[in-house]
Design an enzyme around this catalytic site. Sequence first.
Site, PDB file in Angstrom:
ATOM      1  N   HIS A   1       1.597   1.273   1.320  1.00  0.00           N
ATOM      2  CA  HIS A   1       1.029   1.877  -0.217  1.00  0.00           C
ATOM      3  C   HIS A   1       0.739   0.234  -0.686  1.00  0.00           C
ATOM      4  O   HIS A   1       2.264  -0.170  -1.291  1.00  0.00           O
ATOM      5  CB  HIS A   1       1.077   2.699  -1.605  1.00  0.00           C
ATOM      6  CG  HIS A   1       1.431   3.162  -2.784  1.00  0.00           C
ATOM      7  ND1 HIS A   1       1.470   2.834  -3.556  1.00  0.00           N
ATOM      8  CD2 HIS A   1      -0.276   3.519  -2.504  1.00  0.00           C
ATOM      9  CE1 HIS A   1       0.527   2.591  -4.295  1.00  0.00           C
ATOM     10  NE2 HIS A   1      -0.254   3.193  -3.702  1.00  0.00           N
ATOM     11  N   ARG A   2      -0.348  -0.350  -0.674  1.00  0.00           N
ATOM     12  CA  ARG A   2      -0.159  -2.378  -1.402  1.00  0.00           C
ATOM     13  C   ARG A   2       0.074  -2.753   0.221  1.00  0.00           C
ATOM     14  O   ARG A   2       1.269  -3.650  -0.990  1.00  0.00           O
ATOM     15  CB  ARG A   2      -0.353  -2.376  -2.251  1.00  0.00           C
ATOM     16  CG  ARG A   2      -1.030  -0.621  -3.683  1.00  0.00           C
ATOM     17  CD  ARG A   2      -0.119  -0.937  -4.596  1.00  0.00           C
ATOM     18  NE  ARG A   2      -0.901   0.221  -6.065  1.00  0.00           N
ATOM     19  CZ  ARG A   2      -0.475   0.373  -6.697  1.00  0.00           C
ATOM     20  NH1 ARG A   2       0.334  -0.281  -7.459  1.00  0.00           N
ATOM     21  NH2 ARG A   2      -0.487   1.432  -7.678  1.00  0.00           N
TER      22      ARG A   2
ATOM     23  N   GLU B   1      -3.267  -0.512   3.056  1.00  0.00           N
ATOM     24  CA  GLU B   1      -4.032   0.185   2.348  1.00  0.00           C
ATOM     25  C   GLU B   1      -4.046  -1.196   1.284  1.00  0.00           C
ATOM     26  O   GLU B   1      -3.298  -2.130   1.423  1.00  0.00           O
ATOM     27  CB  GLU B   1      -3.218   1.292   1.290  1.00  0.00           C
ATOM     28  CG  GLU B   1      -4.040   1.549   0.443  1.00  0.00           C
ATOM     29  CD  GLU B   1      -3.215   2.052  -0.846  1.00  0.00           C
ATOM     30  OE1 GLU B   1      -4.457   2.617  -1.826  1.00  0.00           O
ATOM     31  OE2 GLU B   1      -2.679   1.329  -1.085  1.00  0.00           O
TER      32      GLU B   1
ATOM     33  N   ASP C   1      -6.284  -1.703  -1.490  1.00  0.00           N
ATOM     34  CA  ASP C   1      -8.070  -1.304  -2.713  1.00  0.00           C
ATOM     35  C   ASP C   1      -8.763  -3.117  -3.342  1.00  0.00           C
ATOM     36  O   ASP C   1      -8.397  -3.376  -3.001  1.00  0.00           O
ATOM     37  CB  ASP C   1      -6.478  -1.602  -4.614  1.00  0.00           C
ATOM     38  CG  ASP C   1      -6.008  -0.445  -3.855  1.00  0.00           C
ATOM     39  OD1 ASP C   1      -6.094   0.957  -3.511  1.00  0.00           O
ATOM     40  OD2 ASP C   1      -5.094  -0.381  -4.683  1.00  0.00           O
TER      41      ASP C   1
ATOM     42  N   HIS D   1      -5.683  -3.906  -7.327  1.00  0.00           N
ATOM     43  CA  HIS D   1      -5.309  -2.956  -7.484  1.00  0.00           C
ATOM     44  C   HIS D   1      -6.132  -2.356  -9.174  1.00  0.00           C
ATOM     45  O   HIS D   1      -7.249  -1.299  -9.167  1.00  0.00           O
ATOM     46  CB  HIS D   1      -3.953  -2.070  -7.822  1.00  0.00           C
ATOM     47  CG  HIS D   1      -3.491  -1.056  -8.309  1.00  0.00           C
ATOM     48  ND1 HIS D   1      -3.458  -0.247  -9.297  1.00  0.00           N
ATOM     49  CD2 HIS D   1      -4.026   0.280  -7.615  1.00  0.00           C
ATOM     50  CE1 HIS D   1      -3.510   0.807 -10.066  1.00  0.00           C
ATOM     51  NE2 HIS D   1      -4.148   1.746  -8.966  1.00  0.00           N
TER      52      HIS D   1
ATOM     53  N   GLU E   1      -9.847   1.456  -0.607  1.00  0.00           N
ATOM     54  CA  GLU E   1      -9.833   1.892  -1.552  1.00  0.00           C
ATOM     55  C   GLU E   1     -11.425   1.329  -2.150  1.00  0.00           C
ATOM     56  O   GLU E   1     -10.304   0.271  -2.763  1.00  0.00           O
ATOM     57  CB  GLU E   1      -9.303   2.504  -2.068  1.00  0.00           C
ATOM     58  CG  GLU E   1      -9.999   2.933  -3.393  1.00  0.00           C
ATOM     59  CD  GLU E   1      -8.758   3.506  -4.144  1.00  0.00           C
ATOM     60  OE1 GLU E   1      -8.557   4.087  -5.654  1.00  0.00           O
ATOM     61  OE2 GLU E   1      -6.891   3.979  -4.332  1.00  0.00           O
TER      62      GLU E   1
ATOM     63  N   GLN F   1     -11.607   5.281   0.680  1.00  0.00           N
ATOM     64  CA  GLN F   1     -10.831   6.481   0.130  1.00  0.00           C
ATOM     65  C   GLN F   1     -11.469   5.528  -1.000  1.00  0.00           C
ATOM     66  O   GLN F   1     -11.636   4.458  -1.636  1.00  0.00           O
ATOM     67  CB  GLN F   1     -10.049   6.400   0.056  1.00  0.00           C
ATOM     68  CG  GLN F   1      -8.729   4.864  -0.355  1.00  0.00           C
ATOM     69  CD  GLN F   1      -7.478   5.580  -0.507  1.00  0.00           C
ATOM     70  OE1 GLN F   1      -7.162   6.821  -0.478  1.00  0.00           O
ATOM     71  NE2 GLN F   1      -6.675   4.399  -0.381  1.00  0.00           N
TER      72      GLN F   1
END
Length: 309
Positions: free
Chosen positions: A48-49, A75, A77, A90, A157, A193
């Site tokens: 995650h990140r 991941e 963002d 993010h 994302e 996503q």
Amino acid sequence: MKTNLKKFGFCMMSAAFILQATSMGASAANGNHSNSSIHEKKIVNVAHRGASGYAPEHTIPAYQMGEQMKGDYIEIDLQMTKDGRLVAMHDEKVDRTTNGTGLVKDLTLAEIKKLDAGTWFNEKYPQLAKEVYEGLKVPTLEEVFKKFGKKANYYIETKSPDVYPGMEEELLQVLEEYKMVDSKGRTKNVLIQSFSKESLMKVHDLNPKLPLVQLFSYKNQATISEEELESIKEYAVGVGPNFSKVDGQYVKMVRNHDLQFHPYTVNERADMKKALEWGATGLFTNYPDVFNEVLREYKHKDNGNKVTK
């Protein structure tokens, strides 16, 4: 009699043709994402990140640490700069994770590149501080692809796509430029996503072969209907809700529709175990090393419960 036989034969041929066409249509609908690694049986571990529990989120060191800890996906963002470049961040504002202020959309890439994206982490988490984190730069999507290449897997994302007109087109262009999709538009190492159904539908319209995941953020106990799941299945391969608001029944419904279930952000061992027991096919965590430990324990326990003949 011969006339009747001819009519019967023609009807049978017509029926066969219709069945074949229907079958081909179904295959086309279900086969859009058939080459995606999301269809592997392996439970995926999404850093995650990056490994953001140990390093400044959305920086190259965080992504490197995620790989070293055997995370299956990096991941990313995405936000978009004033001059139309996709950067890994993010928030819509740079304030929290850099020494700058303001909205990403109001800053050029050159201005973003002047910011320090690592020192804040050393100050907030002195026990994890490293000198190398000082002065880290915000990476562009291209820089991440250059650094990790086609052998890595990316979970990307589109953040706040309504703020960034053209974000989806730019994303697909970069994917093509760095050969993350083949000549037929297929990919083996990218998932896209978004919380925005509109953004996902736009990506789907631009390239129906890309595997998509519909994100959800629930404020209360999560519920989802059969109709919603059928609708999601028309354009996506999975769903990703906030884990704290779901239960086993929710997961069961998602899996009964042959959709992948990748909740976020699961950092506690007990929650990781619970997610696996409920049937999660992967999850997002700031601690990919911890999830791998839990996975090993889970598989060992599962194997131990199997009856041998």
